[in-house]
Write a protein that holds these residues in place. Structure first.
Motif, PDB file in Angstrom:
ATOM      1  N   LEU A  19       0.808  -1.217   0.000  1.00 48.54           N
ATOM      2  CA  LEU A  19       0.000   0.000   0.000  1.00 48.54           C
ATOM      3  C   LEU A  19       0.844   1.270   0.000  1.00 48.54           C
ATOM      4  O   LEU A  19       0.382   2.330  -0.421  1.00 48.54           O
ATOM      5  CB  LEU A  19      -0.925  -0.003   1.219  1.00 48.54           C
ATOM      6  N   ALA A  20       2.099   1.167   0.450  1.00 50.85           N
ATOM      7  CA  ALA A  20       2.941   2.363   0.533  1.00 50.85           C
ATOM      8  C   ALA A  20       3.246   2.959  -0.835  1.00 50.85           C
ATOM      9  O   ALA A  20       3.622   4.137  -0.929  1.00 50.85           O
ATOM     10  CB  ALA A  20       4.244   2.038   1.253  1.00 50.85           C
ATOM     11  N   ILE A  21       3.084   2.172  -1.910  1.00 45.61           N
ATOM     12  CA  ILE A  21       3.390   2.737  -3.234  1.00 45.61           C
ATOM     13  C   ILE A  21       2.434   3.878  -3.568  1.00 45.61           C
ATOM     14  O   ILE A  21       2.762   4.749  -4.367  1.00 45.61           O
ATOM     15  CB  ILE A  21       3.353   1.657  -4.338  1.00 45.61           C
ATOM     16  N   GLY A  22       1.253   3.888  -2.968  1.00 42.35           N
ATOM     17  CA  GLY A  22       0.303   4.959  -3.230  1.00 42.35           C
ATOM     18  C   GLY A  22       0.765   6.305  -2.718  1.00 42.35           C
ATOM     19  O   GLY A  22       0.296   7.347  -3.181  1.00 42.35           O
ATOM     20  N   LEU A  23       1.700   6.292  -1.762  1.00 44.65           N
ATOM     21  CA  LEU A  23       2.205   7.543  -1.176  1.00 44.65           C
ATOM     22  C   LEU A  23       3.666   7.763  -1.521  1.00 44.65           C
ATOM     23  O   LEU A  23       4.347   8.562  -0.875  1.00 44.65           O
ATOM     24  CB  LEU A  23       2.019   7.523   0.344  1.00 44.65           C
ATOM     25  N   GLY A  24       4.163   7.050  -2.537  1.00 43.37           N
ATOM     26  CA  GLY A  24       5.533   7.288  -2.992  1.00 43.37           C
ATOM     27  C   GLY A  24       6.512   6.214  -2.597  1.00 43.37           C
ATOM     28  O   GLY A  24       7.716   6.389  -2.804  1.00 43.37           O
ATOM     29  N   GLY A  25       6.050   5.099  -2.034  1.00 43.73           N
ATOM     30  CA  GLY A  25       6.954   4.031  -1.625  1.00 43.73           C
ATOM     31  C   GLY A  25       7.369   3.146  -2.784  1.00 43.73           C
ATOM     32  O   GLY A  25       7.199   1.915  -2.747  1.00 43.73           O
ATOM     33  N   VAL A  26       7.919   3.771  -3.830  1.00 40.70           N
ATOM     34  CA  VAL A  26       8.331   3.071  -5.041  1.00 40.70           C
ATOM     35  C   VAL A  26       9.301   3.991  -5.772  1.00 40.70           C
ATOM     36  O   VAL A  26       9.296   5.203  -5.553  1.00 40.70           O
ATOM     37  CB  VAL A  26       7.089   2.749  -5.917  1.00 40.70           C
TER      38      VAL A  26
END
Length: 693
Positions: free
Chosen positions: A437-444
């Motif tokens: 889920l962190a990819i939605g806030l820039g975790g990628v």
């Protein structure tokens, strides 16, 4: 005058030997072939989509020597050059015997060289095979080479080679390098003064350099102008008027635009001397000027990168890898368009688009923005506050984190990354870990080019276009894929078009999204109209934290100014496709009026704001509004504290929809006492009793 007679005799001997040489030429030609390379060693050039010079590289021996195409040179310059240097250029075969006799006669009569007898072909011979001394033997060799050159090249080729190799002072060779250095432009259109100066320089290039010896350059220019009057090329009046013009004593740097892209073109095809890119020079100049000015305002060590692309074709029209390629303090040599960084909130539009595409939400669907726990992952908003119930449209425009994670949890992170790959973008994820889920806030990890490529789908009806700038080692064969369906794409673009412009910027008819990475390391802003996508990154190339850096404050102003300075006309955003509507909440199906909370469980937290307090009207106040009158004015209600949104009630009856402002309007419908109540997002209430008269 024995000395003069001796010199005249030597000239006659030279002419006679030259004549003998012509008769013996076939045998000599085979025995002594000229050093005439098929291709001259010239500067490598990087050109824009229309053939304009973006950047040039010096030759291995350190000279600026740009290849010349006669069609790209001012015809008046060629006319004046031939009239001054070799008026029978098109009639002789390398040696002008009349010019040699004239030179000998003038020398004998004046005791000094008045005019030379060298043809342009002889001068080219001297340039490709420099003589060791000014001896009779060297002159004969030069004549012989000139005849050989004429046998191998036509007149146009001779002129082009001469204009490529002629010396113009310092490390400048050729008319193009000279025109760019002394006038800051290509020699396509020159003034009469500029033309005369370029004709005069090659005879004594060091003594006549305008940047070092302006007076000598001006005098040489005037001699050319006077000769042109005698030759009938110029009128006396035009020459006199031109002589009044001052010669500028400057030397411009040769173009060095799109430095990072140009370097990449050379690395991918080092053997080529001409590289044509998809970039547009005017766009590139505008973006680079904005990047330099913005970085200077933002502070030391901060850099700016930008990519502007045509969403329909994928062609990159402008690409800025850093604020200044030559600024070591900002690590300007690092190309930040290709550096993998955290994209912050810039991926949220695709989450919302997937949720709309799957029928989970509409623009006016209510969604909760309250603390939540997703199996241990607790996202928080950028300002650490929460808005309570908001519409999906508001959640995206305000870039709220919890609603975005709720939707991503519903659509699935794997589906989101699969769409990215379908669009030709492969995000960088922790090794051996599935997307979370962190990819939605820039975790990628994504690059600026990746982001722009994804956003081409939002400007192009859902179909992303693979970016290309002309540096690719091989032609791009694949095309971009569908990232969202056309209806979801329009809904997302419609929501983003309503985002408030940054402070001081005018609305430009674009849709845009900002993002800030964790720790204030990267600020992003990506915007698009109906044809173009522009992405902006702001930060430090060394990944250092910059307190106060944010997408809205730092990157969005750059985006709006870059759109304005690009020179491109804003293309209206696409119309809604069939079936795409912005539906009011009351008209939505019951299942779309509120989004279910999903797996994210609410977390009880103590409010950090003070409880709401009604400050006007004060408790017990008598309010005279003339409530019985048809044109009665409403009463302004004001409160302090509390957490938005707020619900107002009068005598237990809701006044209107929830509001975010701390002011509201109430129109009493009767006289006498009324109780006003406000309830904030945390469920806290405040009431006052007023008397309306």
């Amino acid at each position: 005058m024995p000395l003069l007679r001796k010199i005249a005799l030597s000239a006659s001997v030279a002419i006679g030997l030259a004549a003998v040489t012509i008769f013996a030429l076939p045998a000599l030609d085979r025995a002594f072939p000229p050093p005439l390379p098929e291709q001259l060693t010239v500067s490598t050039e990087v050109l824009d989509r229309n053939g304009a010079l973006l950047r040039a590289y010096a030759t291995p021996d350190g000279y600026w020597r740009l290849a010349v195409d006669l069609d790209a040179v001012d015809p008046q310059f060629v006319e004046m050059l031939i009239a001054y240097e070799d008026k029978r250029f098109f009639d002789h075969n390398g040696i002008d015997f009349l010019a040699l006799l004239r030179a000998a006669r003038q020398f004998a009569g004046n005791g000094r060289i008045v005019s030379g007898g060298s043809t342009l072909s002889m001068q080219l011979a001297r340039l490709i095979e420099p003589r060791e001394s000014r001896s009779l033997g060297s002159k004969l060799r030069q004549m012989f080479r000139a005849v050989q050159i004429e046998r191998r090249l036509d007149k146009r080729e001779i002129l082009e080679r001469y204009l490529t190799l002629a010396p113009y002072g310092g490390n400048l060779e050729g008319v193009r390098a000279a025109s760019l250095a002394y006038f800051g432009k290509e020699p396509r259109r020159l003034s009469v003064s500029q033309t005369a100066l370029l004709v005069a320089l090659p005879q004594l290039p060091e003594r006549r350099r305008p940047d070092r010896n302006r007076n000598a350059a001006e005098a040489a220019r005037n001699r050319v102008l006077n000769r042109m009057v005698s030759a009938g090329v110029l009128s006396q009046r035009e020459a006199a008027r031109t002589q009044a013009d001052e010669v500028a004593d400057v030397r411009f740097a040769l173009p060095a635009l799109a430095a990072h892209v140009a370097d990449r073109a050379l690395r991918n095809a080092p053997s080529r001397h001409r590289h044509q890119l998809t970039l547009a020079k005017r766009v590139q100049e505008g973006l680079e000027a904005v990047a330099r000015a913005s970085a200077a305002k933002l502070g030391p060590k901060i850099s700016v990168a930008m990519v502007l692309a045509d969403a329909r074709t994928g062609e990159v029209l402008g690409e800025v890898g850093s604020a200044d390629y030559f600024d070591a303090s900002r690590s300007g040599w690092i190309d930040m368009t290709r550096a993998s960084r955290s994209p912050g909130s810039t991926l949220k539009p695709f989450i919302y688009g997937l949720a709309i595409e799957q029928g989970l939400v509409a623009q006016e669907t209510l969604i909760e923005d309250r603390p939540a726990d997703f199996a241990g992952y607790r996202p928080r908003n950028f300002d650490m506050g929460y808005q309570g119930d908001v519409s999906v449209r508001q959640a995206l425009q305000l870039s709220l984190n919890v609603p975005a994670v709720r939707l991503l949890d519903a659509v699935g992170p794997a589906r989101l990354t699969a769409r990215f790959r379908q669009a030709g973008v492969t995000p960088s994820l922790p090794k051996n870990e599935p997307p979370g889920l962190a990819i939605g806030l820039g975790g990628v990890g994504l690059t600026l080019r990746d982001l722009v490529q994804l956003y081409t789908g939002l400007a192009n009806g859902g179909k992303a276009s693979l970016l290309r700038d002309g540096t690719e080692a091989a032609p791009v064969g694949a095309s971009g894929g569908i990232i969202l369906d056309d209806r979801a794409t329009w809904q997302v673009a419609d929501m983003l078009s309503g985002v408030r412009p940054p402070e001081g910027a005018a609305r430009r008819g674009i849709a845009y999204k900002t993002g800030t990475s964790y720790g204030y390391r990267d600020a992003w802003s990506v915007g698009f109209d109906g044809r173009h996508v522009l992405g902006v990154w702001v930060g430090r190339a060394d990944s250092g934290s910059v307190p106060g850096l944010s997408g809205y404050v730092s990157a969005a102003p750059v985006l709006f100014e870059a759109f304005a300075k690009s020179g491109l006309a804003i293309v209206p955003l696409p119309r809604a496709p069939a079936g795409a509507l912005r539906t009011a909440r009351a008209d939505l199906p019951v299942t779309l009026q509120r989004f279910a909370s999903g797996s994210g469980e609410l977390v009880a937290v103590a409010p950090t704001e003070p409880a709401p307090r009604i400050v006007f009207p004060p408790n017990g106040a008598h309010v005279e509004l003339g409530a019985a009158s048809a044109d009665a004015s409403p009463l302004v209600l004001k409160l302090q504290g509390g957490r938005a949104p707020f619900r107002w009630l009068a005598n237990g009856k809701p006044l209107a929809d929830v509001v975010r402002r701390r002011t509201a309007l109430w129109q009493p419908d009767s006289l006498g006492y009324s109780t006003l109540t406000v309830i904030d997002a945390a469920g806290r209430a405040a009431s006052v009793k007023v008397f309306v008269e």
